[in-house]
Design an enzyme around this catalytic site. Structure first.
Site, PDB file in Angstrom:
ATOM      1  N   ASP A   1       0.834  -1.203   0.000  1.00  0.00           N
ATOM      2  CA  ASP A   1       0.000   0.000   0.000  1.00  0.00           C
ATOM      3  C   ASP A   1       0.870   1.255   0.000  1.00  0.00           C
ATOM      4  OD1 ASP A   1       0.872  -0.197   2.597  1.00  0.00           O
ATOM      5  OD2 ASP A   1      -1.099   0.022   3.523  1.00  0.00           O
ATOM      6  N   SER A   2       2.195   1.075   0.045  1.00  0.00           N
ATOM      7  CA  SER A   2       3.127   2.196  -0.180  1.00  0.00           C
ATOM      8  C   SER A   2       2.887   2.812  -1.552  1.00  0.00           C
ATOM      9  CB  SER A   2       4.578   1.708  -0.056  1.00  0.00           C
ATOM     10  OG  SER A   2       4.781   0.568  -0.869  1.00  0.00           O
TER      11      SER A   2
ATOM     12  N   ASP B   1      -1.173  -6.105  -0.281  1.00  0.00           N
ATOM     13  CA  ASP B   1      -1.504  -5.480   1.005  1.00  0.00           C
ATOM     14  C   ASP B   1      -2.992  -5.227   1.133  1.00  0.00           C
ATOM     15  OD1 ASP B   1       0.598  -5.095   2.760  1.00  0.00           O
ATOM     16  OD2 ASP B   1       1.212  -3.168   1.888  1.00  0.00           O
TER      17      ASP B   1
ATOM     18  N   LYS C   1      -1.357  -9.385   2.777  1.00  0.00           N
ATOM     19  CA  LYS C   1      -0.581  -8.944   3.948  1.00  0.00           C
ATOM     20  C   LYS C   1      -1.431  -7.953   4.731  1.00  0.00           C
ATOM     21  CE  LYS C   1       3.197  -6.075   3.718  1.00  0.00           C
ATOM     22  NZ  LYS C   1       2.736  -4.906   4.497  1.00  0.00           N
TER      23      LYS C   1
ATOM     24  N   GLU D   1      -1.440  -5.502   8.544  1.00  0.00           N
ATOM     25  CA  GLU D   1      -0.616  -4.956   9.623  1.00  0.00           C
ATOM     26  C   GLU D   1      -1.232  -5.283  10.985  1.00  0.00           C
ATOM     27  OE1 GLU D   1       0.282  -0.803   9.034  1.00  0.00           O
ATOM     28  OE2 GLU D   1       0.993  -1.157   6.992  1.00  0.00           O
TER      29      GLU D   1
ATOM     30  N   GLU E   1       9.208  -4.452  10.294  1.00  0.00           N
ATOM     31  CA  GLU E   1       9.656  -3.169   9.722  1.00  0.00           C
ATOM     32  C   GLU E   1      10.158  -2.229  10.820  1.00  0.00           C
ATOM     33  OE1 GLU E   1       6.890  -1.155   7.108  1.00  0.00           O
ATOM     34  OE2 GLU E   1       8.177   0.626   6.987  1.00  0.00           O
TER      35      GLU E   1
HETATM   36  O1  KIV Z   1       3.531  -1.099   1.667  1.00  0.00           O
HETATM   37  C1  KIV Z   1       4.673  -1.582   1.565  1.00  0.00           C
HETATM   38  O2  KIV Z   1       5.398  -1.396   0.588  1.00  0.00           O
HETATM   39  C2  KIV Z   1       5.145  -2.391   2.687  1.00  0.00           C
HETATM   40  C3  KIV Z   1       6.600  -2.700   2.744  1.00  0.00           C
HETATM   41  C4  KIV Z   1       7.361  -1.471   2.997  1.00  0.00           C
HETATM   42  C5  KIV Z   1       6.899  -3.781   3.698  1.00  0.00           C
HETATM   43  O3  KIV Z   1       4.388  -2.761   3.516  1.00  0.00           O
END
Ligand code: KIV
Length: 290
Positions: free
Chosen positions: A67-68, A106, A136, A138, A205
């Protein structure tokens, strides 16, 4: 270019690929760590587009549609504004562009936290519409029930502990975690809770190195570090960060290239050639057939 292709039954995808490869699977990733040891560290990078996935695929074990992408692609201030639709669109592109890596997508903020049922509804949409192999999310102990609910219903989950960017407003920033005894204990108990709940791997992280090492040694599942330690079972970075696309990156990023200046140089030449009319040249223009 060869037109041979093989049906990849592990992902039920029938896209032609010039170099047929079998896609890795979640159990293969999980089993890379045996009796607490990972002989060959897991390689993971973020990918958001089909072309980026094509370029990274052969080098990686896992591609993370992180989600980055909110900040990296959309210029948003944080990951909190990222939607399920964005994750699905980019997740599908990355699955289409890859043949070898396990694609992990994510779950965006607000799509899974309220109940295991809400998480299942969102995760099943992600899986069905992108063709990815895992999601994924959090959170540690607080997400254990949800992880167990998803993984017992056919959705492999990678957890994410330590610095969890979706919780930036609770954490008060993006600083490294684990400096106090309390934080240290929480990161370890979060890791144990997600493992017990059925996560196949966990991202750690922004945690101080001794904690990253002790987390890696305490868990049977692979610990993928980012801003953590080379002793983790694998590493992940944001691809644009490691390629040098941005001037400002977190301290833990190593820049393997300076893509921003390569782009700047190329575009400077292009702009000059447009302005002096040397582009397009003879080779780039069509003439009537003689
Ligand atoms: O969103 C993302 O790119 C991440 C990584 C930095 C682990 O969660």
């Amino acid at each position: 270019m060869s037109t041979t292709f093989q049906l990849d039954t592990s992902t039920s995808r029938a896209n032609p690929t010039p170099a047929p490869m079998r896609r890795l699977t979640v159990p293969k990733i999980r089993d890379r760590k045996k009796d607490g040891v990972t002989k060959e560290p897991l390689v993971m990078l973020t990918a958001y587009t089909a072309r980026q996935a094509q370029l990274l695929d052969a080098h990686c074990d896992m591609l993370l549609v992180g989600d980055s992408l909110g900040q990296v692609i959309y210029g948003l201030p944080s990951t909190l504004q990222v939607t399920l639709d964005m994750m699905i669109a980019h997740g599908a592109a990355v699955t289409r562009g890859s043949y070898h890596s396990v694609v992990v997508v994510d779950m965006p903020f607000g799509s899974y936290e309220s109940s295991p049922q809400q998480a299942f509804d969102s995760a099943s949409q992600i899986m069905a519409q992108t063709g990815c192999a895992a999601v994924k999310l959090e959170g540690g102990e607080a997400m254990a029930e949800t992880i167990s609910f998803l993984s017992s219903r056919g959705i492999p989950v990678m957890a994410h502990v330590g610095l969890t960017p979706q919780a930036v407003n609770v954490l008060g920033g993006y600083g490294a975690r684990g400096r106090s005894q309390e934080e240290h204990a929480k990161i370890i108990s979060d890791g144990k809770a997600v493992e017990a709940a059925g996560a196949f791997a966990v991202v750690a992280e922004g945690v101080i190195e001794p904690i990253a090492i002790s987390l890696t040694q305490s868990l049977e599942i692979p610990v993928i570090g980012i801003g953590a330690s080379a002793q983790c079972d694998g590493q992940v970075l944001v691809t644009e960060d490691m390629l040098g696309m941005f001037e400002r990156v977190p301290r833990f990023v190593k820049r393997y290239e300076d893509i921003a200046s390569i782009i700047d140089k190329a575009v400077t030449r292009y702009a000059a050639e447009v302005r002096d009319r040397s582009f397009p040249g003879e080779e780039q223009t069509y003439q009537p057939k003689k």
